[in-house]
Design an enzyme around this catalytic site. Structure first.
Site: not given
Ligand code: GLY
Length: 319
Positions: A181, A209, A211-212, A231-232
Site C-alpha cells: 500500500t 476482493r 481492500s482496507d 499490511g494485510i
C-alpha cells in the site's frame, strides 16, 4: 512562519513487510522516499493544505513503479489490475474513495474528485463511469516486473496468498514479500490534518476482493489525528485500525499511547500490518506488528526513515 502558524509535519509509507534484503534495494527505496518527502514538505512549507499535500504525495508514490499502487500495482488472480484509494480531510472530516478501479494512472485523483460529491465512495462500475465523465486518459499501470511475478505465480497455481510489496528490479524474493500500500499523512501550517492511501491490493486475490485502503479502517482523519495503514487488509479491517487510533486520540490519549494500545491489541490478535500517524500538535508516530514498515518523514527539522529500524515497534519521530 508567523507565531500562530503550526510547523508542518509529514510522514509517508510505501508498504509493510519482512526485511528488505540487498543494500542496493534499501538505498534505492530510501532515495525514492526521501525525494517524495522533500517535494511534498516543500508544498506544506509554501502554505499548501494538508489535503493537497497528501494527494500530491500519493500521486508521486503511485507514479513510482517500486510501490504497489498506481504504476507498479500487483495483479489479481485473473491477471487484471484493480486499484483502490481514499482521501480523508480532517478539517471537513469527509472521507472519499474508489474501490477496484482500472485503467487510470492516479486513483487518488478520483478520490479527490469525490470529496465534493454527495456520493463519496464508488466501486468499479461507478468509478469507471466517473473516469469517462472526467475524460481521464486511459492508462495501463502494468509493469513488466509485476506481469513476470504473476506469470511465475500462475505456474505454481497461485500458491502464494499475496504479491511482494516492493519491486526491486528482479523478481521478489520470499524474504521481501509483503503487504503493499502507499500512504501519506500531513499536518499543515494552519493545523489541519489529512490522510490518503492507495493500493493495488494484496495481489493474486479473488476478483471483487475489497481492500482496507478505501475504508476508514485503513485511512482516517479528524481535526485531532490522521492515520494511514498498510499490511494485510483483512487484519486492518478486523482491528478497524486507523479509526481506532484516531478515536482514542479524540477520547484523550496521546497519539503515542493510542497507537501503542492499538498495537498491543493487534499483536495479541496476531495481526500483520503497520500504520503511520500525526496528531494536531505535530506528534509523528508509527507502529507495526510486521518486521518492516517502509516509511519516511519530515518533522520540521529533518528527513528520516524507518528502513534500518531495529528498535521498538512503536516510535515517536516528533523530535
Ligand atoms: N492493505 C492493502 C490491502 O490489503 O489491500
Amino acid at each position: 512562519m508567523s507565531a500562530n502558524q503550526q510547523q508542518p509535519k509529514l510522514i509517508i509509507h510505501g508498504g509493510a513487510g519482512s526485511s528488505l534484503k540487498g543494500k542496493g534495494g534499501i538505498d534505492a527505496v530510501r532515495q525514492s522516499l526521501h525525494k517524495i518527502v522533500e517535494e511534498v514538505y516543500a508544498l506544506l512549507l509554501a502554505g499548501g493544505k494538508a489535503s493537497e499535500a497528501v494527494v500530491k504525495g500519493c500521486q508521486l508514490l503511485e507514479d513510482e513503479p517500486r510501490f504497489n499502487a498506481g504504476t507498479g500495482s500487483v495483479l489479481q488472480s485473473d491477471g487484471q489490475i484493480r486499484m483502490s484509494a481514499a482521501l480523508m480531510d480532517g478539517e471537513s472530516q469527509r472521507f472519499s474513495g474508489v474501490i477496484n478501479v482500472s485503467r487510470l494512472k492516479n486513483p487518488i485523483n478520483l478520490a479527490k474528485e469525490l470529496q465534493k460529491s454527495d456520493d463519496r465512495v464508488l466501486s468499479d462500475y461507478g468509478a469507471a463511469e466517473l473516469l469517462r465523465e472526467l475524460n481521464t486518459p486511459v492508462y495501463n499501470p502494468l509493469t513488466d516486473l509485476r506481469l513476470q511475478e504473476w506469470m511465475e505465480e500462475r505456474k505454481g497455481n497461485f500458491q502464494k496468498d499475496m504479491a511482494g510489496v516492493i519491486a526491486e528490479g528482479e523478481l521478489i524474493e520470499e524474504s521481501s514479500s509483503g503487504r503493499g500500500t502507499i500512504g501519506v499523512v500531513a499536518l499543515d501550517s494552519q493545523g489541519c490534518l489529512a490522510a490518503a492511501t492507495s493500493t493495488g491490493g494484496k495481489g493474486f486475490e479473488k476478483i471483487g476482493r475489497v481492500s482496507d485502503s478505501a475504508m476508514p479502517a485503513g485511512n482516517y482523519a479528524t481535526s485531532k489525528a490522521a492515520v494511514s495503514c498498510t499490511g494485510i487488509g483483512e487484519d486492518i479491517i478486523d482491528e478497524c485500525l486507523a479509526a481506532r487510533i484516531v478515536v482514542r486520540v479524540t477520547d484523550g490519549l496521546s497519539l503515542a499511547e493510542a497507537t501503542e494500545r492499538s498495537f498491543i491489541e493487534a499483536k495479541e490478535n496476531q495481526r500483520d500490518f503497520g500504520a503511520i500517524a500525526i496528531n494536531a500538535t505535530g506528534a509523528i508516530v508509527w507502529g507495526k506488528t510486521c518486521e518492516l514498515l517502509i516509511a519516511a518523514y519530515h518533522n520540521g527539522k529533518q528527513v528520516g526513515d524507518t528502513l534500518d529500524w531495529t528498535g521498538e515497534e512503536l516510535t515517536d519521530f516528533t523530535q
